[in-house]
Design a protein around this motif. Structure first.
Motif, PDB file in Angstrom:
ATOM      1  N   ILE A  95      53.927  46.789  33.408  1.00 18.48           N
ATOM      2  CA  ILE A  95      53.057  46.421  34.515  1.00 18.48           C
ATOM      3  C   ILE A  95      53.333  44.979  34.909  1.00 18.48           C
ATOM      4  O   ILE A  95      53.561  44.118  34.047  1.00 18.48           O
ATOM      5  N   ALA A  96      53.366  44.733  36.215  1.00 15.25           N
ATOM      6  CA  ALA A  96      53.528  43.378  36.744  1.00 15.25           C
ATOM      7  C   ALA A  96      52.190  42.927  37.305  1.00 15.25           C
ATOM      8  O   ALA A  96      51.604  43.612  38.154  1.00 15.25           O
ATOM      9  N   LEU A  97      51.705  41.798  36.809  1.00 16.40           N
ATOM     10  CA  LEU A  97      50.437  41.230  37.261  1.00 16.40           C
ATOM     11  C   LEU A  97      50.762  40.059  38.187  1.00 16.40           C
ATOM     12  O   LEU A  97      51.202  39.001  37.725  1.00 16.40           O
ATOM     13  N   THR A  98      50.577  40.258  39.480  1.00 23.46           N
ATOM     14  CA  THR A  98      50.892  39.202  40.451  1.00 23.46           C
ATOM     15  C   THR A  98      49.650  38.373  40.735  1.00 23.46           C
ATOM     16  O   THR A  98      48.597  38.918  41.095  1.00 23.46           O
ATOM     17  N   MET A 134      41.448  42.977  36.605  1.00 29.32           N
ATOM     18  CA  MET A 134      42.536  42.003  36.586  1.00 29.32           C
ATOM     19  C   MET A 134      42.358  40.954  37.691  1.00 29.32           C
ATOM     20  O   MET A 134      42.709  39.783  37.522  1.00 29.32           O
ATOM     21  N   ALA A 135      41.791  41.373  38.830  1.00 31.10           N
ATOM     22  CA  ALA A 135      41.543  40.421  39.920  1.00 31.10           C
ATOM     23  C   ALA A 135      40.557  39.342  39.496  1.00 31.10           C
ATOM     24  O   ALA A 135      40.612  38.216  39.998  1.00 31.10           O
ATOM     25  N   GLU A 159      43.196  38.972  25.479  1.00 29.78           N
ATOM     26  CA  GLU A 159      42.331  40.054  25.960  1.00 29.78           C
ATOM     27  C   GLU A 159      42.953  40.777  27.145  1.00 29.78           C
ATOM     28  O   GLU A 159      42.814  42.006  27.278  1.00 29.78           O
ATOM     29  N   ILE A 160      43.668  40.053  28.007  1.00 28.99           N
ATOM     30  CA  ILE A 160      44.350  40.703  29.131  1.00 28.99           C
ATOM     31  C   ILE A 160      45.411  41.667  28.618  1.00 28.99           C
ATOM     32  O   ILE A 160      45.564  42.791  29.125  1.00 28.99           O
TER      33      ILE A 160
END
Length: 251
Positions: free
Chosen positions: A139-142, A27-28, A162-163
């Motif tokens: 889920i929280a993607l910051t 994710m990064a 895709e994410i």
């Protein structure tokens, strides 16, 4: 690594730790460098259940999680409210819309102020589909501190599908892996005793199978109930099974 190869590697992970390390790094690569995953099986109409029963995974700094999770700030988070009422993905741009419409409570505004102070300002939240009204995962993607919400939206426009798939697969894989709060991890003997109970064996049967006295078996079952914070052995069997602490093939 291509998406297909990543998903193959993800589904072959053997532990929560391995999975989480792999997923946070992936994710990064899209600019979302801080993740917060949560799952509960014990949600009610006015509660998410006992926090000690949550599955919580994060790579946020403890300075953030000690307040947001430890002090219960999450319960007033506007995006937490969103994931409880919806499924799918949402841009945090909706927070600006809520604010301009005066739709945020004082408690929710305090959460936003705290998030801003910790540079948690841009990102996406994903609410996973549940098959039970008692269960909810999200889920929280910051996004990293230098990324604006507009830039995060551009990333999502290019790679959002895709994410979303990767996070859905990650969530489903987590459901298959053993996880419990450190204070509630069963010993090998407690697991074995509960497994025999799950197979319908009596205490006397279990004593013979394990080569122990009945009193020792009863002690293992009592300690398992205490560890899992339940009242009956039947509840302990169910909870241990839900946490994948029973009938698991060790790698």
């Amino acid at each position: 690594m291509s998406t297909s190869r990543y998903l193959q590697a993800l589904t072959n992970t053997q532990s929560i730790e391995e999975l989480w390390d792999m997923h946070t790094r992936k994710m990064a690569s899209y600019g979302f460098d801080r993740l917060l995953y949560g799952f509960t099986r014990y949600r009610t109409s006015n509660s998410l259940g006992d926090p000690d029963d949550f599955i919580v995974l994060t790579n946020h700094d403890p300075a953030y999680t000690d307040v947001f999770m430890g002090q219960g700030l999450y319960f007033h988070g506007p995006m937490v409210k969103w994931v409880l009422e919806n499924e799918g993905a949402a841009s945090w741009s909706i927070l600006g819309e809520m604010m301009s419409q005066g739709a945020l409570t004082e408690s929710e505004r305090r959460v936003l102020e705290f998030n801003r102070s910790m540079h948690v300002t841009a990102g996406y939240s994903i609410s996973f589909k549940s098959i039970s009204p008692r269960a909810k995962g999200a889920i929280a993607l910051t996004a990293h501190p230098e990324m604006t919400q507009a830039e995060a939206d551009d990333v999502w426009a290019a790679h959002g599908d895709e994410i979303l798939v990767m996070n859905n697969i990650c969530h489903l894989k987590i459901m298959t892996l053993p996880y419990s709060a450190p204070s509630r991890t069963l010993t090998k003997r407690q697991k074995e005793a509960l497994e025999w109970v799950g197979d319908g064996k009596t205490t006397q049967d279990i004593a013979l199978l394990m080569g122990l006295t009945q009193a020792t078996v009863e002690k293992h079952l009592r300690l398992a109930r205490e560890s899992l914070n339940v009242e009956t052995t039947a509840q302990a069997v169910l909870k241990a099974a839900l946490q994948n602490q029973m009938f698991v093939i060790e790698a």
